[in-house]
Motif scaffolding. Structure first.
Motif, PDB file in Angstrom:
ATOM      1  N   ASP A  57       0.901  -1.532  -0.341  1.00 32.69           N
ATOM      2  CA  ASP A  57       0.355   0.171  -0.751  1.00 32.69           C
ATOM      3  C   ASP A  57       0.771   1.533  -0.225  1.00 32.69           C
ATOM      4  O   ASP A  57       0.515   2.095  -0.563  1.00 32.69           O
ATOM      5  CB  ASP A  57      -0.812   0.019   1.061  1.00 32.69           C
ATOM      6  N   GLU A  58       1.614   1.134   0.792  1.00 32.92           N
ATOM      7  CA  GLU A  58       2.876   2.874   1.226  1.00 32.92           C
ATOM      8  C   GLU A  58       3.851   3.172  -0.326  1.00 32.92           C
ATOM      9  O   GLU A  58       3.386   3.829  -0.519  1.00 32.92           O
ATOM     10  CB  GLU A  58       3.752   2.340   2.106  1.00 32.92           C
ATOM     11  N   LYS A  61       0.965   4.404  -2.903  1.00 34.29           N
ATOM     12  CA  LYS A  61       0.530   5.448  -2.663  1.00 34.29           C
ATOM     13  C   LYS A  61       1.907   7.123  -3.184  1.00 34.29           C
ATOM     14  O   LYS A  61       1.488   7.894  -3.702  1.00 34.29           O
ATOM     15  CB  LYS A  61       0.697   5.904  -0.912  1.00 34.29           C
ATOM     16  N   HIS A  65       1.722   9.173  -6.141  1.00 36.49           N
ATOM     17  CA  HIS A  65       1.778  10.676  -5.864  1.00 36.49           C
ATOM     18  C   HIS A  65       3.636  10.870  -6.363  1.00 36.49           C
ATOM     19  O   HIS A  65       3.734  11.693  -5.655  1.00 36.49           O
ATOM     20  CB  HIS A  65       0.980  11.013  -4.918  1.00 36.49           C
TER      21      HIS A  65
END
Length: 76
Positions: A57-58, A61, A65
Motif C-alpha cells: 500500500d505505501e 501511495k 503521487h
C-alpha cells in the motif's frame, strides 16, 4: 516521468534527500512481479534503483503521487 530527464527530490524518499538532483535512466513495469522500476543516476554517476510494488500500500501511495516527491529540473 521521462527517461533522460533530470529531477529534483522534493521530499525525502527511501535513501534520497530533498534537493538531490537525479537523472532518470530507465523506468518500466514488470507485470509478472507487479513492480514499477526506476533507475536514476546522481551527479557522481552512481545508479540508484527504486522498486515500487503493487501489493504494498505505501509503495502504491508513492507511485500515484510521484509529483509530490520529484520535480522536473531545467538545470541539468
Amino acid at each position: 516521468m521521462e527517461a533522460g530527464k533530470a529531477y529534483i527530490v522534493k521530499k525525502n524518499i527511501f535513501k534520497l534527500s530533498v534537493g538531490q538532483i537525479l537523472t532518470l535512466k530507465r523506468c518500466g513495469y514488470q507485470a509478472y512481479y507487479g513492480e514499477h522500476n526506476y533507475v536514476f543516476t546522481d551527479n557522481e554517476n552512481k545508479s540508484i534503483c527504486i522498486v515500487l510494488r503493487d501489493d504494498v500500500d505505501e509503495d502504491m501511495k508513492i507511485y500515484h503521487h510521484l509529483d509530490e516527491y520529484f520535480e522536473k529540473s531545467d538545470s541539468v
